[in-house]
Design a protein around this motif. Structure first.
Motif, short mmCIF file in Angstrom:
data_model
loop_
_atom_site.label_atom_id
_atom_site.label_comp_id
_atom_site.label_asym_id
_atom_site.label_seq_id
_atom_site.Cartn_x
_atom_site.Cartn_y
_atom_site.Cartn_z
N ARG A 15 43.30 40.22 38.76
CA ARG A 15 42.18 38.81 38.51
C ARG A 15 41.99 39.52 36.71
NH1 ARG A 15 44.61 36.81 41.50
NH2 ARG A 15 44.39 35.74 43.36
N GLU A 98 42.25 40.35 30.13
CA GLU A 98 41.96 39.42 30.87
C GLU A 98 43.40 39.22 31.70
OE1 GLU A 98 39.35 38.08 29.45
OE2 GLU A 98 40.71 38.28 28.57
N THR A 100 44.60 37.92 35.03
CA THR A 100 45.55 36.54 34.99
C THR A 100 45.88 35.93 33.82
OG1 THR A 100 44.49 36.88 37.40
CG2 THR A 100 45.20 35.35 36.86
N ARG A 136 43.93 24.36 37.36
CA ARG A 136 43.44 25.65 38.13
C ARG A 136 42.22 26.19 38.21
NH1 ARG A 136 45.73 28.91 40.54
NH2 ARG A 136 47.82 28.63 39.96
N PRO A 137 41.21 25.93 39.41
CA PRO A 137 39.87 26.23 38.53
C PRO A 137 40.14 27.79 38.04
CG PRO A 137 40.00 25.48 40.82
CD PRO A 137 41.54 25.40 40.56
N GLN A 138 40.26 28.50 38.39
CA GLN A 138 39.63 29.79 37.75
C GLN A 138 39.79 29.74 36.63
OE1 GLN A 138 41.89 29.60 40.17
NE2 GLN A 138 42.76 31.15 40.33
N THR A 140 39.66 30.11 32.58
CA THR A 140 38.11 29.65 31.56
C THR A 140 38.19 29.30 29.96
OG1 THR A 140 37.78 31.50 31.41
CG2 THR A 140 36.25 30.31 33.36
N ALA A 161 41.46 33.91 32.55
CA ALA A 161 40.20 33.47 33.56
C ALA A 161 39.65 34.48 33.22
CB ALA A 161 40.21 33.84 34.65
N PRO A 163 35.54 35.28 34.51
CA PRO A 163 34.22 34.75 35.78
C PRO A 163 33.64 35.37 35.03
CG PRO A 163 35.89 36.34 36.37
CD PRO A 163 36.04 35.91 35.40
N GLU A 313 40.44 44.30 42.79
CA GLU A 313 40.72 43.14 42.82
C GLU A 313 40.83 43.24 41.23
OE1 GLU A 313 40.88 38.81 43.50
OE2 GLU A 313 39.50 38.91 43.07
N THR A 315 40.41 43.36 37.14
CA THR A 315 39.98 42.46 36.80
C THR A 315 40.38 42.61 35.43
OG1 THR A 315 38.04 43.22 36.58
CG2 THR A 315 38.01 41.36 38.17
#
Length: 322
Positions: A15, A98, A100, A136-138, A140, A161, A163, A313, A315
């Motif tokens: 991610r 990033e 993802t 896709r919600p993740q 940004t 993404a 976050p 995970e 990132t």
């Protein structure tokens, strides 16, 4: 000529997030009104589905523009270049840290750029895989490219993404690195740990390899039994003995002067694992909060992984070369 389009989403078992880098960016290409309009249309669809809008990202824009121009110049249409460079690799090269990321591409023949830009988001939304990226919600952030050559128009969306943010400072340096060369055999799997962080598994019956570590690090060997590693021996090089009767162990150790990079990371609250490697992260230590590192430049990249439900995970991918 009919329009063509394609999509890719590249989780890479990872991610992502953003890192604020105190360094010069390769170039700053200003976004065009058509590219901003595609961002607006994309966010209008996301709003219809109760999703947060995507923010513009300059690095993703650079990657998208490079790919759109390259496809037009070399007459191909694919997420990977003829040399096999993937969307993630292009974005990393453009400064995206990033992990993802996703990509939509589209090609129109016989249309000008304005007409292509006006219809492309609706066309992508009518394609299940392109729609998946847009909604896709993740995701940004987004970079969009529109490039035209004659009556051919290429359009690219590069998603990422983000976050949370991590602050990063990098400084070239040199340091002493320990190199442990080992060989041996065992009837059971042997786990190798450095300062209590798992590094690798040695499969029976015989094995050999090399391990890089900071001078003064403690190396531990564990035997796998009943789904857990049991400590067999532990030592701090240049001491290399493993007295376990179940492991035949031989090793050599030397220290080299390496070109390194000093890293200072500011991590949000949470438990993290740091790893190294160009494509496949190899964990080397745990981290929280403020982190100061000096790592070999030939590690290529340092990865930040967030510990979650007993797994890591990843990132961020922080390149060690500017």
């Amino acid at each position: 000529m009919p329009a063509r389009s394609s999509i890719a989403w590249f989780p890479s078992a990872l991610r992502c997030l953003t890192i604020l880098l105190l360094l010069a960016v390769p170039f700053a290409a200003a976004q065009s009104p058509l590219e901003i309009e595609i961002l607006r249309q994309t966010n209008a669809y996301r709003e219809q589905y109760g999703l947060e809008p995507l923010a513009w990202d300059d690095a993703a824009h650079r990657a998208a523009l490079e790919h759109a121009r390259d496809m037009l110049a070399r007459h191909y249409f694919a997420h990977e270049t003829p040399e096999g460079v993937t969307p993630a690799q292009r974005m990393w090269r453009a400064g995206v840290l990033e992990v993802t990321v996703g990509e939509n591409i589209a090609y129109y023949g016989g249309l000008d750029a304005a007409r292509a830009a006006a219809k492309v988001v609706a066309d992508w939304m009518n394609s299940p895989h392109h729609r998946e990226n847009i909604l896709r919600p993740q995701f940004t952030h987004l970079g969009v490219a529109v490039s035209q050559a004659g009556d051919r128009v290429m359009l690219v969306q590069d998603f990422l993404a983000r976050p949370f943010k991590v602050l990063v400072w990098r400084t070239p340096s040199q340091k002493r690195v320990g190199v442990l060369e080992y060989s041996g055999s065992s009837r059971a799997t042997v786990g190798v740990f450095v300062n209590d962080v798992y590094r690798t598994a040695l499969q029976p019956s015989s094995w050999q390899g090399e391990l890089e570590l900071d001078p003064g690090s403690r190396v531990s060997l564990g035997l796998w039994r009943d789904d857990v590693y049991y400590l067999a021996c532990s030592f701090v090089p240049p001491q290399l003995d493993c007295a376990s009767p179940k492991i035949a162990w031989s090793a050599r150790y030397h220290v080299e002067l390496r070109d390194t990079v000093q890293l200072q990371l500011t991590l949000p609250p949470g438990k993290y694992t740091l790893a190294y490697g160009k494509e496949d992260p190899v964990p080397f230590r745990k981290a929280t909060g403020q982190v100061f590192l000096e790592v070999p430049r030939d590690w290529v990249a340092v990865w930040v992984g967030l510990a979650h439900d007993g797994r890591v995970e990843y990132t961020h991918r922080i390149p060690l070369e500017r």
